[in-house]
Scaffold this motif. Structure first.
Motif, PDB file in Angstrom:
ATOM      1  N   TRP A 189       0.837  -1.214   0.000  1.00 20.77           N
ATOM      2  CA  TRP A 189       0.000   0.000   0.000  1.00 20.77           C
ATOM      3  C   TRP A 189       0.863   1.251   0.000  1.00 20.77           C
ATOM      4  N   LYS A 190       0.230   2.348  -0.582  1.00 24.33           N
ATOM      5  CA  LYS A 190       0.815   3.682  -0.477  1.00 24.33           C
ATOM      6  C   LYS A 190      -0.300   4.643  -0.044  1.00 24.33           C
ATOM      7  N   ILE A 191       0.075   5.615   0.789  1.00 22.00           N
ATOM      8  CA  ILE A 191      -0.921   6.548   1.354  1.00 22.00           C
ATOM      9  C   ILE A 191      -0.560   7.964   0.958  1.00 22.00           C
ATOM     10  N   LYS A 192      -1.581   8.717   0.496  1.00 29.96           N
ATOM     11  CA  LYS A 192      -1.393  10.131   0.189  1.00 29.96           C
ATOM     12  C   LYS A 192      -2.212  10.955   1.188  1.00 29.96           C
ATOM     13  N   ALA A 193      -1.526  11.821   1.925  1.00 31.34           N
ATOM     14  CA  ALA A 193      -2.199  12.657   2.952  1.00 31.34           C
ATOM     15  C   ALA A 193      -2.323  14.079   2.439  1.00 31.34           C
ATOM     16  N   SER A 194      -3.575  14.674   2.521  1.00 34.42           N
ATOM     17  CA  SER A 194      -3.811  16.047   2.043  1.00 34.42           C
ATOM     18  C   SER A 194      -4.617  16.787   3.113  1.00 34.42           C
ATOM     19  N   LEU A 195      -4.269  18.064   3.352  1.00 34.00           N
ATOM     20  CA  LEU A 195      -4.973  18.890   4.331  1.00 34.00           C
ATOM     21  C   LEU A 195      -6.069  19.654   3.615  1.00 34.00           C
ATOM     22  N   LEU A 196      -7.329  19.531   4.123  1.00 35.08           N
ATOM     23  CA  LEU A 196      -8.462  20.227   3.532  1.00 35.08           C
ATOM     24  C   LEU A 196      -8.796  21.415   4.410  1.00 35.08           C
ATOM     25  N   GLY A 197      -8.611  22.661   3.932  1.00 35.59           N
ATOM     26  CA  GLY A 197      -8.892  23.847   4.712  1.00 35.59           C
ATOM     27  C   GLY A 197      -7.776  24.120   5.704  1.00 35.59           C
ATOM     28  N   ALA A 198      -8.084  25.033   6.713  1.00 35.63           N
ATOM     29  CA  ALA A 198      -7.079  25.376   7.723  1.00 35.63           C
ATOM     30  C   ALA A 198      -6.976  24.234   8.708  1.00 35.63           C
ATOM     31  N   ARG A 199      -5.757  24.133   9.291  1.00 42.22           N
ATOM     32  CA  ARG A 199      -5.506  22.998  10.168  1.00 42.22           C
ATOM     33  C   ARG A 199      -6.474  22.981  11.350  1.00 42.22           C
ATOM     34  N   ASN A 200      -6.733  24.124  12.022  1.00 45.87           N
ATOM     35  CA  ASN A 200      -7.575  24.130  13.221  1.00 45.87           C
ATOM     36  C   ASN A 200      -8.939  24.778  12.971  1.00 45.87           C
ATOM     37  N   GLY A 201      -9.241  25.091  11.725  1.00 41.84           N
ATOM     38  CA  GLY A 201     -10.521  25.736  11.407  1.00 41.84           C
ATOM     39  C   GLY A 201     -11.633  24.717  11.324  1.00 41.84           C
ATOM     40  N   PRO A 202     -12.826  25.245  11.000  1.00 42.96           N
ATOM     41  CA  PRO A 202     -13.972  24.344  10.910  1.00 42.96           C
ATOM     42  C   PRO A 202     -13.846  23.361   9.758  1.00 42.96           C
ATOM     43  N   GLY A 203     -13.133  23.754   8.734  1.00 44.16           N
ATOM     44  CA  GLY A 203     -12.951  22.824   7.612  1.00 44.16           C
ATOM     45  C   GLY A 203     -11.625  22.130   7.647  1.00 44.16           C
ATOM     46  N   GLY A 204     -10.952  22.147   8.752  1.00 41.61           N
ATOM     47  CA  GLY A 204      -9.595  21.591   8.829  1.00 41.61           C
ATOM     48  C   GLY A 204      -9.605  20.088   8.949  1.00 41.61           C
ATOM     49  N   GLN A 205      -9.923  19.442   7.893  1.00 37.86           N
ATOM     50  CA  GLN A 205      -9.941  17.982   7.868  1.00 37.86           C
ATOM     51  C   GLN A 205      -8.814  17.452   6.981  1.00 37.86           C
ATOM     52  N   ILE A 206      -8.505  16.169   7.165  1.00 39.66           N
ATOM     53  CA  ILE A 206      -7.394  15.526   6.425  1.00 39.66           C
ATOM     54  C   ILE A 206      -7.957  14.378   5.611  1.00 39.66           C
ATOM     55  N   ALA A 207      -7.605  14.406   4.355  1.00 38.97           N
ATOM     56  CA  ALA A 207      -8.037  13.318   3.462  1.00 38.97           C
ATOM     57  C   ALA A 207      -6.848  12.356   3.262  1.00 38.97           C
ATOM     58  N   LEU A 208      -7.136  11.070   3.468  1.00 40.06           N
ATOM     59  CA  LEU A 208      -6.114  10.036   3.234  1.00 40.06           C
ATOM     60  C   LEU A 208      -6.564   9.166   2.058  1.00 40.06           C
ATOM     61  N   ARG A 209      -5.762   9.185   1.040  1.00 43.37           N
ATOM     62  CA  ARG A 209      -6.034   8.314  -0.123  1.00 43.37           C
ATOM     63  C   ARG A 209      -5.187   7.054   0.043  1.00 43.37           C
ATOM     64  N   VAL A 210      -5.852   5.914   0.123  1.00 38.49           N
ATOM     65  CA  VAL A 210      -5.168   4.627   0.327  1.00 38.49           C
ATOM     66  C   VAL A 210      -5.181   3.839  -0.985  1.00 38.49           C
ATOM     67  N   SER A 211      -4.004   3.598  -1.533  1.00 39.02           N
ATOM     68  CA  SER A 211      -3.899   2.876  -2.833  1.00 39.02           C
ATOM     69  C   SER A 211      -3.175   1.554  -2.641  1.00 39.02           C
ATOM     70  N   GLU A 212      -3.851   0.489  -3.080  1.00 39.90           N
ATOM     71  CA  GLU A 212      -3.178  -0.817  -3.038  1.00 39.90           C
ATOM     72  C   GLU A 212      -2.348  -0.995  -4.333  1.00 39.90           C
ATOM     73  N   VAL A 213      -1.083  -1.280  -4.155  1.00 40.23           N
ATOM     74  CA  VAL A 213      -0.163  -1.452  -5.312  1.00 40.23           C
ATOM     75  C   VAL A 213       0.430  -2.859  -5.310  1.00 40.23           C
ATOM     76  N   THR A 214      -0.342  -3.780  -4.700  1.00 41.49           N
ATOM     77  CA  THR A 214       0.186  -5.155  -4.598  1.00 41.49           C
ATOM     78  C   THR A 214       0.489  -5.749  -5.966  1.00 41.49           C
ATOM     79  N   GLU A 215      -0.477  -5.555  -6.889  1.00 36.31           N
ATOM     80  CA  GLU A 215      -0.260  -6.145  -8.221  1.00 36.31           C
ATOM     81  C   GLU A 215       0.977  -5.557  -8.891  1.00 36.31           C
ATOM     82  N   GLY A 216       1.132  -4.215  -8.810  1.00 32.54           N
ATOM     83  CA  GLY A 216       2.320  -3.586  -9.399  1.00 32.54           C
ATOM     84  C   GLY A 216       3.603  -4.042  -8.745  1.00 32.54           C
ATOM     85  N   VAL A 217       3.520  -4.136  -7.382  1.00 31.66           N
ATOM     86  CA  VAL A 217       4.716  -4.587  -6.663  1.00 31.66           C
ATOM     87  C   VAL A 217       5.023  -6.038  -7.014  1.00 31.66           C
ATOM     88  N   SER A 218       3.956  -6.845  -7.122  1.00 30.68           N
ATOM     89  CA  SER A 218       4.177  -8.249  -7.476  1.00 30.68           C
ATOM     90  C   SER A 218       4.829  -8.362  -8.849  1.00 30.68           C
TER      91      SER A 218
END
Length: 554
Positions: free
Chosen positions: A125-154
């Motif tokens: 697996w590989k993970i991409k972390a992105s900050l949505l909005g301000a860190r401590n604001g009302p929209g300060g959420q974090i999106a984690l994109r989780v990608s399985e690369v098992t086939e590519g790695v294999s």
């Protein structure tokens, strides 16, 4: 009126963000500022085999705890670092993570079995972390994109394994090739060592260029240096002995023409002047269309063996000559005994007969004739006895000469006058006009014996014609020549004319009186005076010439 109805370009329905999030093809998690899961789309839930209710409110550091401790710690460390350092609009990609996810999970409330879970097929697996909005604001959420690369790695690992396998195979082939080359070098070294030890030289001839590639031992056998260039032309026209070249060419031609091996020995001359014998053996190599592609073979120095062989041949030939000479001597001795018996008996019979006649008859007319016959036969007996005594002295080495200055021309003239009556009685012309006065150092009595025997021999073997005598001074020598127009001699007779007990006369010419010692005595007497004698004849019936050369006396 509602503005949405007044503006045709405005959408007729409100955008549904939740549906869009659910339909994303990639797996996503949404975290709040405390890194707790607030939302997970359908792709993530399907990928992990979990329900949304199981995940909501869970800390990202507590979920998906699969695999060994070191793997979980590596994921935890990256998440902690990446989430703390994110800034608005920034994204961070994780390194490749390995999840050894179990085939069936145990535990509740987010407990995924921990390290007690059974291990399944590794997944990557590989993970991409992105900050949505301000860190401590009302929209300060974090999106984690989780990608399985098992086939590519294999695929990558499989490719790497294949590459590693190919590299291993290539290295193995290289190793085997190096080992084969090393073994080949070792075999070649052993082969060359064996060739050098046996003095065998290997060679290969290229018919197209005439170039001969050969080992150092081969060049050594031929007397060449290690850097010398050898060609077929140089071998056959320079190195091989001139007397052996045709034989070597013929042997090679016959062997190649019949597609069989050939071997021939020949002589070579080394730079040191030594003559060596070389045995060469070769065979042609032919292409499928029967074209000669090369000739390969060996050379061997056989000088020692050849010298023994030649020596044995010479010994055998010498023994054969000795046997033939012994047989000739035995035959000559038998002939000599028979001849002596006859030659002695004839004058003795004549003497005895005339002696009896003198005793019985008182006729005075018989006395003179009887005394002439008795004197002539007695002189003949005396000459034969002298020849026998001289031959015995020569054989035992007891014959000596008393050398004094002698005029050979005058001495020959005296002998000629003594022999003239006998020659004319036979109907021969005795010519002695070219007798130059020439001094030699000789024993006068022995030299008279030489001249007498030569002249009497010429008269004896000349049934008609003439006998010519000459004495001339030529530089440091004086030559006495006795020529006759008589029976002549063939080649075999010329070679043996000076042998003891030998008499030669053409077939049908009848028997000639004599013991066969005259010319043998002449040859030995001339040798004692330091001179030479030769016999010459154009052939049978063409006469003969005897030449005696003596050193001139100064």
């Amino acid at each position: 009126m509602d503005s949405r109805h007044q503006n045709p370009s405005f959408p007729s329905h409100r955008f549904d963000a939740a549906s869009a999030f659910e339909s994303l093809p990639d797996a996503y998690l949404i975290l709040n500022h405390r890194y707790e899961i607030v939302l997970a789309n359908a792709r993530y839930l399907a990928l992990m085999g979990r329900s949304l209710s199981d995940l909501l409110g869970q800390s990202i550091f507590d979920v998906n705890q699969f695999g060994p401790v070191e793997q979980r710690e590596a994921r935890r460390a990256w998440l902690g670092s990446a989430l703390r350092e994110l800034s608005a609009g920034e994204a961070k990609w994780s390194p490749l993570f390995r999840y050894e996810m179990p085939e069936s999970r145990r535990g509740d409330n987010g407990n995924d079995g921990g390290s007690d879970a059974p291990h399944g097929v590794p997944r990557y697996w590989k993970i991409k972390a992105s900050l949505l909005g301000a860190r401590n604001g009302p929209g300060g959420q974090i999106a984690l994109r989780v990608s399985e690369v098992t086939e590519g790695v294999s695929d990558y690992e499989r490719d790497q394994r294949e590459r590693a396998k190919l590299r291993s195979q290539a290295q193995l082939r290289l190793l085997l090739a190096d080992e084969a080359k090393a073994q080949l070098r070792e075999h070649q070294e052993r082969f060359h060592l064996a060739l050098a030890f046996s003095q065998l030289g290997a060679w290969e001839l290229d018919p197209a260029t005439g170039l001969i590639e050969c080992t150092d031992q081969c060049k050594s056998n031929l007397g060449l240096g290690a850097t010398s260039v050898l060609t077929e032309q140089r071998l056959l026209e320079e190195i091989v002995h001139p007397d052996d070249r045709d034989r070597v060419r013929e042997a090679m031609h016959q062997g190649l023409a019949s597609h069989e091996h050939f071997d021939v020995d020949y002589r070579v001359g080394w730079a040191s002047g030594a003559i060596r014998w070389i045995l060469v053996r070769g065979v042609g190599r032919f292409s499928p269309d029967n074209t000669l592609s090369s000739v390969i073979g060996f050379t061997l120095d056989i000088t020692a063996r050849k010298e023994v062989e030649l020596e044995q041949r010479e010994i055998a030939a010498s023994e054969k000559r000795a046997r033939e000479h012994s047989e000739r001597l035995a035959m000559a001795m038998d002939h000599f005994v028979t001849t002596v018996s006859h030659e002695l008996r004839s004058p003795l019979s004549a003497i005895l007969s005339w002696t009896d006649l003198l005793q019985r008859a008182a006729d005075p007319s018989h006395v003179t004739r009887a005394t002439d016959v008795i004197r002539r036969n007695a002189r003949q007996l005396s000459h034969m006895v002298d020849d026998l005594l001289d031959s015995g002295a020569i054989v035992t080495g007891k014959l000596s000469v008393n050398l004094q200055p002698v005029d050979l021309g005058a001495l020959t003239g005296i002998i000629a006058e003594d022999m003239r009556m006998h020659a004319e009685a036979k109907g021969l012309q005795l010519i002695a006009d070219d007798l130059t006065s020439a001094m030699v150092l000789a024993d006068e009595s022995r030299m008279k014996q030489v001249v007498w025997n030569l002249v009497s021999n010429a008269v004896k073997f000349c049934p008609k014609g003439s006998v010519t005598l000459s004495v001339r001074a030529e530089g440091e020598c004086v030559e006495l020549a006795v020529r006759d127009t008589g029976l002549g001699l063939d080649g075999e007779s010329l070679e043996r004319i000076f042998e003891r007990f030998q008499q030669f006369s053409p077939e049908g010419s009848g028997r000639v009186a004599g013991l066969g010692l005259g010319l043998w005595l002449v040859k030995n007497l001339v040798d004692l005076h330091g001179g030479t004698i030769v016999a010459e004849s154009p052939g049978l019936g063409q006469g003969a010439t005897f030449r005696v050369r003596l050193p001139v006396y100064r």
